[in-house]
Design a protein around this motif. Structure first.
Motif, PDB file in Angstrom:
ATOM      1  N   HIS B 341       0.818  -1.201   0.000  1.00  0.00           N
ATOM      2  CA  HIS B 341       0.000   0.000   0.000  1.00  0.00           C
ATOM      3  C   HIS B 341       0.855   1.254   0.000  1.00  0.00           C
ATOM      4  O   HIS B 341       0.567   2.231  -0.676  1.00  0.00           O
ATOM      5  N   ARG B 346      -2.371   4.015  -5.640  1.00  0.00           N
ATOM      6  CA  ARG B 346      -3.686   3.667  -5.134  1.00  0.00           C
ATOM      7  C   ARG B 346      -3.831   2.159  -5.178  1.00  0.00           C
ATOM      8  O   ARG B 346      -3.462   1.517  -6.161  1.00  0.00           O
ATOM      9  N   ASP B 374      -7.183   1.290  -0.502  1.00  0.00           N
ATOM     10  CA  ASP B 374      -7.842   2.580  -0.666  1.00  0.00           C
ATOM     11  C   ASP B 374      -9.295   2.398  -1.070  1.00  0.00           C
ATOM     12  O   ASP B 374     -10.150   3.185  -0.731  1.00  0.00           O
ATOM     13  N   ASP B 403     -15.337   2.849   0.377  1.00  0.00           N
ATOM     14  CA  ASP B 403     -14.383   3.051   1.455  1.00  0.00           C
ATOM     15  C   ASP B 403     -14.239   1.757   2.261  1.00  0.00           C
ATOM     16  O   ASP B 403     -15.218   1.246   2.796  1.00  0.00           O
TER      17      ASP B 403
END
Lengths: 317, 412
Positions: B341, B346, B374, B403
């Motif tokens: 990450h 992203r 993300d 999300d």
């Protein structure tokens, strides 16, 4: 062999590097010799800190030729790498011509786009031959530039020439000695590699690394140098690290320990100075403390068992 | 300058060198190294020029010309060892090259022998590998995890022409999150910063009386994509569509594709074939662990260590395509995902399980992965590339729906 002249054999090439303080193995000397004799660019790949850039510097120093360095980065374009027109001076030239009156448009264009107003950037500088001969042209970290620039380099590398639309083609009298380095953060296109001689620069063997340390950190105690090299070699071969230490890190570490007046590896000191050797927190966490202690102990035993180590004093202080 | 050493070589001896190198090059080509006629010519020149003394010199001379990737070295090494050993050719070659050339040996052995031996060597390697892969009966498929290494090959069904056309159309309208990024390269534009070079040229057209301003701005580009696709038993039925999707996508941007089950395979080169069916055939050949178990943590670890520094340049979008069902339970998975990450622009997780209404982020693997992505997106029916594009595109909708944190909260 006088200075500035190219070496004639593999042995001479190795000797040349050696005399300038670069400890090279025969495979590297062979490839370099070929690159010099065939006039082909040398494409060096390898992990960070194995001495890729250093070769170009050493070559420039020992052949006594100018070093032209092009550091690559994303967005590198013709105007920063090859040439740029001096716009301010050109504007003034136009205004002057205007004040004089009746200058033909063609004559004006010719005078404005002439060598006088050309600002030479590294690639163009590399195509110029000085009194010492063709320069060493170092294209550093090519993998950091973008594909568009890589494509542009094809013309330079294959034909040693650059085309400027307003001026025409500029060709090198004597092709520069080109050295390209990459860290493999991205794959370089095959078309470019095909025009070069390829060499993978590996970490040195223990023996060669010891020689490098002895050369570059002359102040280091013999036992310290031996133990430092053995420690680093152990890290590379047996420990599962995210980033293995390069030769540059070995030298840094040896220098640091020498500055601290160490004559042999002390596990506590190893933990304290590990930051010069390892650059990732998780790698440091893995090695520091008890692990460092174990490694130092085991390599002491190995060095002692070999019995060839010339040190006579007691092993622990 | 080059003439110094060439002169003592007669036409005949040069011919012998050439012949040997041509055959060696042919052997290498058979073993899969991309060697063109130009490099053969170069190799001959290099051997003549280098003034070799021993076997190692010959090795590195040929290495410099024939190898242009670190990965090719083992193949080259093996080929060199077999070819130049069986013939005792090195000594002959050296004797030809040395200025005091003693009488040449009678007849060079036929290079054919070396060829067959090399291919035999490769053959036995392959056989050995095949012997190690014991085929196992696959019992569990979807919604199960297994750690067994089931190595088997799988055939892709061929894609119909209409499917390809549909896929293309769908792809044209797709917009990935953060789809355009400004690069540092400048291009001509109607407005923006002043472009001195074009301005000057334009002004000269009018004789320099009027300064005609031209502008430029930063070029925009699609960021590269790195896809990590799970091909374990529970996921493999989706891979066909996914690979079609990635193949079509690679026409327009830089795409790096990795498949993982129990091991990680880079299939980027295979996917560069124009014809999708040909490309997939290559993929199936190079991947050994279709529909086996999953070791997500291990695959991520391998990716981070071996590949991340090589393919994660230029701020790519990473597509992580997996159901996240991992059996191995320790902190390694979370740790490796966190690392991934932190090194990309992203990280988008596409999870087919998400399309079920009653999905809850309960599985331990999923809970470990979620904090580090993300976006967490469903891949709907996954029967066609078009659906995948809709799922990924999602134009205009707020990102809140994807999300990852809300899934964690919902369970907690």
């Amino acid at each position: 062999m006088t200075s500035g002249e190219l070496p004639k054999s593999i042995e001479e090439t190795q000797g040349l590097l050696d005399s300038a303080g670069y400890v090279a193995d025969r495979s590297l000397a062979t490839v370099l010799h070929l690159a010099l004799r065939m006039g082909r660019p040398l494409f060096l790949e390898g992990e960070a800190g194995v001495g890729k850039t250093e070769i170009a510097k050493v070559l420039a120093a020992s052949l006594d030729r100018p070093l032209v360095r092009l550091q690559c980065y994303e967005g590198l374009d013709i105007s920063t790498a090859v040439y740029e027109w001096n716009y301010a001076a050109q504007m003034i030239e136009i205004r002057l011509a205007e004040a004089e009156g009746n200058v033909s448009r063609e004559a004006l264009a010719n005078s404005v786009f002439s060598q006088r107003f050309l600002i030479r950037r590294p690639v163009l500088q590399a195509l110029e031959t000085s009194s010492a001969g063709a320069p060493i042209f170092l294209i550093d970290e090519l993998d950091r530039s973008d594909e568009a620039f890589e494509a542009f380099l094809l013309e330079v590398l294959a034909d040693n020439q650059v085309t400027i639309p307003e001026l025409g083609t500029i060709k090198a009298g004597e092709p520069p000695i080109t050295i390209i380095t990459t860290n493999r953060t991205r794959e370089i296109h095959d078309a470019l590699k095909r025009r070069c001689l390829y060499h993978w620069l590996d970490y040195p063997t223990a023996e060669r690394e010891l020689e490098i340390v002895a050369r570059k950190v002359p102040g280091a105690a013999e036992q310290l140098a031996q133990e430092v090299v053995a420690f680093v070699q152990h890290l590379r071969n047996n420990e599962d690290l995210f980033k293995q230490p390069g030769v540059a890190e070995t030298l840094d570490w040896a220098t640091a320990l020498t500055e601290l007046n160490e004559v042999a590896l002390d596990p506590e000191m190893v933990t304290d100075t590990l930051g010069t050797l390892l650059k990732y927190q998780e790698d440091i966490d893995r090695i520091k403390g008890s692990r460092a202690h174990e490694i130092v102990e085991s390599l002491r035993q190995d060095l002692f068992a070999q019995g060839q180590s010339p040190q006579t004093g007691p092993l622990s202080r | 300058m080059n003439t110094g050493q060439d002169t003592h070589l007669s036409e005949a001896s040069r011919g012998k060198i050439t012949e040997n190198i041509v055959h060696f090059a042919r052997t290498l080509r058979k073993a899969g190294l991309p060697i063109g006629p130009a490099s053969v010519v170069e190799a001959v020149e290099a051997v003549v020029i280098s003034g070799l003394r021993n076997r190692d010199d010959l090795y590195w001379t040929l290495h410099a010309v024939f190898v242009n990737k670190h990965e090719q070295q083992p193949v080259f090494d093996e080929a060199f060892r077999i070819y130049w050993k069986t013939h005792g050719l090195v000594e002959k070659l050296l004797s030809i090259l040395s200025p005091v050339a003693p009488a040449g040996p009678k007849e060079p052995e036929k290079p054919k022998v070396g060829q067959t031996r090399l291919s035999q060597a490769f053959e036995t390697n392959r056989k050995r590998e095949a012997a190690e892969t014991r085929p196992q009966v696959e019992v569990d498929a979807r919604f199960t995890v297994s750690e067994r290494e089931v190595l088997q090959k799988k055939d892709f069904a061929q894609m119909t022409a209409t499917e390809i056309a549909q896929a293309r159309r769908a792809l044209q309208s797709i917009q990935l999150p953060l789809d355009k990024v400004a690069t540092r390269r400048l291009v001509p534009a109607g407005r923006g910063r002043i472009d001195p070079r074009r301005t000057l040229r334009a002004s000269l057209r009018a004789g320099g009386n009027v300064i005609d301003l031209r502008h430029r701005k930063r070029a925009e580009q699609h960021p590269p994509i790195v896809a990590l696709c799970d091909i374990s038993g529970s996921m493999s039925q989706y891979t066909r569509v996914l690979l079609h999707f990635l193949h079509a996508l690679s026409e327009k941007r830089r795409v790096q594709t990795f498949l993982f089950g129990t091991r990680l395979t880079n299939i980027t080169r295979d996917l560069t074939r124009k014809d999708p069916d040909e490309a997939f055939l290559l993929c199936t050949d190079s991947v050994a662990d279709w529909s086996g178990g999953t070791r997500i943590a291990h695959a991520l670890y391998e990716f981070n260590r071996k590949w991340s520094r090589r393919v994660l340049s230029g701020g790519p979008i990473v597509l992580f395509i997996s159901d996240g069902l991992e059996r191995q339970e320790d902190s390694m998975l979370e740790w490796e995902m966190d690392r991934l990450h932190r090194s990309c622009r992203r990280l988008v997780w596409l999870n087919p399980l998400l399309r079920f209404d009653q999905f809850e982020a309960k599985a331990r693997g999923i809970r470990a992965l979620l904090p580090h992505v993300d976006e967490f997106r469903p891949v709907h029916s996954l029967d066609a590339v078009a659906d995948l594009c809709i799922a990924l595109g999602d134009r205009g909708k707020s990102n809140r729906a994807h999300d990852p944190r809300q899934w964690l909260h919902r369970v907690a």
